[in-house]
Design a protein around this motif. Structure first.
Motif, PDB file in Angstrom:
ATOM      1  N   ALA A 125       0.828  -1.206   0.000  1.00  0.00           N
ATOM      2  CA  ALA A 125       0.000   0.000   0.000  1.00  0.00           C
ATOM      3  C   ALA A 125       0.864   1.258   0.000  1.00  0.00           C
ATOM      4  O   ALA A 125       0.540   2.261  -0.634  1.00  0.00           O
ATOM      5  CB  ALA A 125      -0.941   0.001   1.204  1.00  0.00           C
ATOM      6  N   LYS A 126       1.980   1.200   0.711  1.00  0.00           N
ATOM      7  CA  LYS A 126       2.877   2.353   0.801  1.00  0.00           C
ATOM      8  C   LYS A 126       4.008   2.300  -0.220  1.00  0.00           C
ATOM      9  O   LYS A 126       4.708   3.301  -0.423  1.00  0.00           O
ATOM     10  CB  LYS A 126       3.484   2.436   2.208  1.00  0.00           C
ATOM     11  N   GLY A 127       4.203   1.139  -0.834  1.00  0.00           N
ATOM     12  CA  GLY A 127       5.325   0.988  -1.749  1.00  0.00           C
ATOM     13  C   GLY A 127       6.660   1.068  -1.039  1.00  0.00           C
ATOM     14  O   GLY A 127       7.646   1.550  -1.596  1.00  0.00           O
ATOM     15  N   LEU A 128       6.712   0.559   0.201  1.00  0.00           N
ATOM     16  CA  LEU A 128       7.933   0.620   1.002  1.00  0.00           C
ATOM     17  C   LEU A 128       8.329  -0.781   1.455  1.00  0.00           C
ATOM     18  O   LEU A 128       7.467  -1.616   1.766  1.00  0.00           O
ATOM     19  CB  LEU A 128       7.737   1.499   2.240  1.00  0.00           C
ATOM     20  N   LYS A 129       9.626  -1.012   1.501  1.00  0.00           N
ATOM     21  CA  LYS A 129      10.140  -2.294   1.966  1.00  0.00           C
ATOM     22  C   LYS A 129      10.791  -2.112   3.329  1.00  0.00           C
ATOM     23  O   LYS A 129      11.600  -1.197   3.536  1.00  0.00           O
ATOM     24  CB  LYS A 129      11.147  -2.874   0.975  1.00  0.00           C
ATOM     25  N   TYR A 130      10.441  -2.984   4.254  1.00  0.00           N
ATOM     26  CA  TYR A 130      10.989  -2.974   5.604  1.00  0.00           C
ATOM     27  C   TYR A 130      11.961  -4.144   5.752  1.00  0.00           C
ATOM     28  O   TYR A 130      11.813  -5.171   5.091  1.00  0.00           O
ATOM     29  CB  TYR A 130       9.870  -3.118   6.638  1.00  0.00           C
ATOM     30  N   VAL A 131      12.933  -3.997   6.647  1.00  0.00           N
ATOM     31  CA  VAL A 131      13.857  -5.085   6.951  1.00  0.00           C
ATOM     32  C   VAL A 131      13.628  -5.496   8.398  1.00  0.00           C
ATOM     33  O   VAL A 131      13.698  -4.675   9.315  1.00  0.00           O
ATOM     34  CB  VAL A 131      15.325  -4.682   6.726  1.00  0.00           C
ATOM     35  N   VAL A 132      13.319  -6.764   8.594  1.00  0.00           N
ATOM     36  CA  VAL A 132      12.952  -7.321   9.889  1.00  0.00           C
ATOM     37  C   VAL A 132      13.999  -8.353  10.279  1.00  0.00           C
ATOM     38  O   VAL A 132      14.475  -9.116   9.421  1.00  0.00           O
ATOM     39  CB  VAL A 132      11.557  -7.971   9.803  1.00  0.00           C
ATOM     40  N   GLY A 133      14.375  -8.391  11.555  1.00  0.00           N
ATOM     41  CA  GLY A 133      15.399  -9.347  11.976  1.00  0.00           C
ATOM     42  C   GLY A 133      15.116  -9.982  13.320  1.00  0.00           C
ATOM     43  O   GLY A 133      14.437  -9.399  14.175  1.00  0.00           O
ATOM     44  N   HIS A 134      15.643 -11.194  13.515  1.00  0.00           N
ATOM     45  CA  HIS A 134      15.542 -11.915  14.789  1.00  0.00           C
ATOM     46  C   HIS A 134      16.592 -13.020  14.754  1.00  0.00           C
ATOM     47  O   HIS A 134      16.799 -13.644  13.705  1.00  0.00           O
ATOM     48  CB  HIS A 134      14.148 -12.506  14.969  1.00  0.00           C
ATOM     49  N   PRO A 135      17.262 -13.312  15.880  1.00  0.00           N
ATOM     50  CA  PRO A 135      18.315 -14.344  15.870  1.00  0.00           C
ATOM     51  C   PRO A 135      17.850 -15.712  15.384  1.00  0.00           C
ATOM     52  O   PRO A 135      18.645 -16.464  14.805  1.00  0.00           O
ATOM     53  CB  PRO A 135      18.748 -14.407  17.344  1.00  0.00           C
ATOM     54  N   MET A 136      16.570 -16.040  15.587  1.00  0.00           N
ATOM     55  CA  MET A 136      16.086 -17.366  15.198  1.00  0.00           C
ATOM     56  C   MET A 136      15.441 -17.377  13.816  1.00  0.00           C
ATOM     57  O   MET A 136      14.930 -18.404  13.372  1.00  0.00           O
ATOM     58  CB  MET A 136      15.087 -17.885  16.236  1.00  0.00           C
ATOM     59  N   MET A 137      15.471 -16.260  13.137  1.00  0.00           N
ATOM     60  CA  MET A 137      14.807 -16.147  11.835  1.00  0.00           C
ATOM     61  C   MET A 137      15.769 -16.593  10.741  1.00  0.00           C
ATOM     62  O   MET A 137      16.154 -15.830   9.862  1.00  0.00           O
ATOM     63  CB  MET A 137      14.362 -14.702  11.623  1.00  0.00           C
ATOM     64  N   MET A 138      16.131 -17.875  10.801  1.00  0.00           N
ATOM     65  CA  MET A 138      17.086 -18.441   9.845  1.00  0.00           C
ATOM     66  C   MET A 138      16.684 -19.853   9.482  1.00  0.00           C
ATOM     67  O   MET A 138      16.021 -20.542  10.273  1.00  0.00           O
ATOM     68  CB  MET A 138      18.503 -18.500  10.432  1.00  0.00           C
ATOM     69  N   ALA A 139      17.110 -20.285   8.318  1.00  0.00           N
ATOM     70  CA  ALA A 139      16.998 -21.708   7.983  1.00  0.00           C
ATOM     71  C   ALA A 139      18.004 -22.482   8.825  1.00  0.00           C
ATOM     72  O   ALA A 139      19.152 -22.060   8.963  1.00  0.00           O
ATOM     73  CB  ALA A 139      17.288 -21.922   6.500  1.00  0.00           C
ATOM     74  N   GLN A 140      17.567 -23.585   9.388  1.00  0.00           N
ATOM     75  CA  GLN A 140      18.520 -24.451  10.091  1.00  0.00           C
ATOM     76  C   GLN A 140      19.318 -25.289   9.092  1.00  0.00           C
ATOM     77  O   GLN A 140      20.473 -25.619   9.333  1.00  0.00           O
ATOM     78  CB  GLN A 140      17.795 -25.367  11.084  1.00  0.00           C
ATOM     79  N   THR A 141      18.685 -25.611   7.968  1.00  0.00           N
ATOM     80  CA  THR A 141      19.339 -26.419   6.944  1.00  0.00           C
ATOM     81  C   THR A 141      19.170 -25.758   5.581  1.00  0.00           C
ATOM     82  O   THR A 141      18.077 -25.288   5.254  1.00  0.00           O
ATOM     83  CB  THR A 141      18.743 -27.836   6.896  1.00  0.00           C
ATOM     84  N   VAL A 142      20.250 -25.726   4.821  1.00  0.00           N
ATOM     85  CA  VAL A 142      20.213 -25.270   3.432  1.00  0.00           C
ATOM     86  C   VAL A 142      20.633 -26.443   2.551  1.00  0.00           C
ATOM     87  O   VAL A 142      21.647 -27.093   2.828  1.00  0.00           O
ATOM     88  CB  VAL A 142      21.144 -24.069   3.197  1.00  0.00           C
ATOM     89  N   ILE A 143      19.848 -26.710   1.524  1.00  0.00           N
ATOM     90  CA  ILE A 143      20.173 -27.762   0.555  1.00  0.00           C
ATOM     91  C   ILE A 143      20.436 -27.095  -0.790  1.00  0.00           C
ATOM     92  O   ILE A 143      19.545 -26.452  -1.349  1.00  0.00           O
ATOM     93  CB  ILE A 143      19.026 -28.783   0.437  1.00  0.00           C
ATOM     94  N   MET A 144      21.656 -27.239  -1.283  1.00  0.00           N
ATOM     95  CA  MET A 144      22.034 -26.613  -2.547  1.00  0.00           C
ATOM     96  C   MET A 144      22.221 -27.691  -3.615  1.00  0.00           C
ATOM     97  O   MET A 144      23.064 -28.571  -3.473  1.00  0.00           O
ATOM     98  CB  MET A 144      23.331 -25.802  -2.393  1.00  0.00           C
TER      99      MET A 144
END
Length: 390
Positions: free
Chosen positions: A170-189
């Protein structure tokens, strides 16, 4: 006696990165080992009906509790909240995210929303800033989070960060949000998965990885670990992206580029931050719907030019890592972008000069602008950068 400067290196909440075997085999083993019973599969709309998605669903098997494919580019908030509501209703205990940076960022935000009970925009935007957060310190509630496995299809490397962008459309704005647990525990490439992404989008995401590494290597507050991984990332990307451009099915080049994307974000563990190219990319992407890979193509050379008066020695390291130590970093990056036939100017993607003042006015909404080596103090400063990019 030589003094030792202060600093740190932080380990994040990620546990493992898996590669070298087919993605469905690795995922099935991961879910079996973790004992997960209710998996929510997250994808972009274009993944629906593809063979890769079918293989993924087969690998998950009877653990598949549900799917959500409404995750659009730039991670609109509406999609995140809908998917978080679905995860709660299903009682999901594991998120599997297949896609580029927008899908993987969405998965991280969904995990945050479920854990924190967020079901409305005001519960998320502005309440979880990245500033002042130490992502290596797990909170006491860390065990209560939904676990996540990321299967990236691009080189944006969102799977290696503890923060995510989310757009208020609605505002055309991007926010950046962070938290220590906001991560993938596993990455498969698996490089085979990246074949499902259009060649232009995939190569542009490689320039996004160049942006991660170049801005950190050019930072005035660098660290030996950061220098090492960023140099290696730039060397690999400059070697393998042109190979992919020449032969889009070159799986070796794609796998090496995936490794380089991982390295491009690894310097974040030292606290070295990216600068104006990333910050303005967030603004430009939300304002004009331009993918972040392309925003890096358009903005990074201009930012390097604008910063050169304060970090020329650091930028020389960027040029050298790109195999072009006889020219400025901005020109070395522009040549790499042109070599893989991606746009290098804002005008190439339909941005007019009349757009620049509004983009500049929105730019101070992004806190990352404060991390630039040369202080960006006014909208006039931003317009100088945008003019260089135009």
């Amino acid at each position: 006696m030589m003094s030792i400067s202060s600093g740190f290196y932080r380990q994040f909440a990620m546990e493992r990165v898996l590669h070298g075997s087919p993605f469905d085999t690795l995922l099935a083993a991961e879910l079996e080992a973790g004992g997960h019973e209710k998996v929510l599969l997250l994808t972009a709309p274009q993944a629906v009906g593809t063979p890769d998605l079918a293989r993924l669903e087969t690998a998950i098997g009877n653990r598949l509790a549900g799917s959500f494919s409404g995750l659009a580019p730039h991670t609109p908030l509406e999609g995140v909240l809908k998917a978080a509501d679905l995860a709660r209703k299903l009682g999901a205990d594991h998120l599997v995210a297949l896609g580029g940076g927008s899908v993987i960022d969405a998965a991280k935000l969904i995990a945050l929303c479920v854990h924190e009970g967020i079901d409305a925009p005001e519960g998320l935007l502005d309440k979880y800033p990245t500033a002042g957060v130490d992502p290596s310190r797990r909170p006491s509630s860390a065990g209560g989070w939904i676990r996540m496995t990321a299967l990236p299809m691009t080189l944006s490397a969102a799977e290696f960060t503890w923060f995510a962008g989310v757009t208020d459309t609605a505002k055309g704005l991007k926010y950046v949000v962070g938290h220590p647990m906001m991560m993938a525990q596993t990455v498969i490439m698996d490089p085979a998965l990246t074949l499902g992404m259009g060649a232009t989008d995939f190569l542009a995401s490689g320039i996004r990885a160049v942006d991660h590494a170049a801005e950190r290597l050019a930072a005035l507050t660098s660290h030996p670990f950061n220098d090492a991984v960023c140099r290696q990332a730039l060397q690999m990307l400059s070697a393998y992206l042109p190979r992919i451009h020449k032969d889009p099915r070159d799986l070796e080049a794609r796998q090496q580029s995936q490794m380089a994307g991982w390295l491009s974000q690894a310097g974040a563990g030292t606290g070295v931050r990216v600068g104006a190219s990333h910050a303005l990319g967030h603004v430009l992407g939300a304002h004009a719907g331009i993918p972040h890979g392309l925003t890096s193509c358009l903005l990074l050379p201009a930012v390097m030019t604008w910063n050169a008066g304060v970090n020329a020695e650091r930028q020389a390291l960027v040029s050298a890592a790109l195999g072009a130590d006889d020219i400025p970093a901005a020109e070395a990056i522009r040549r790499l972008v042109a070599a893989i036939e991606l746009p290098t100017r804002l005008r190439d993607v339909g941005i007019t000069r009349d757009d620049l003042p509004l983009i500049a006015a929105k730019s101070f909404h992004d806190p990352g602008l404060r991390n630039n080596p040369r202080p960006v103090e006014t909208t006039a400063d931003v317009q100088e950068i945008l003019e260089l990019a135009w």
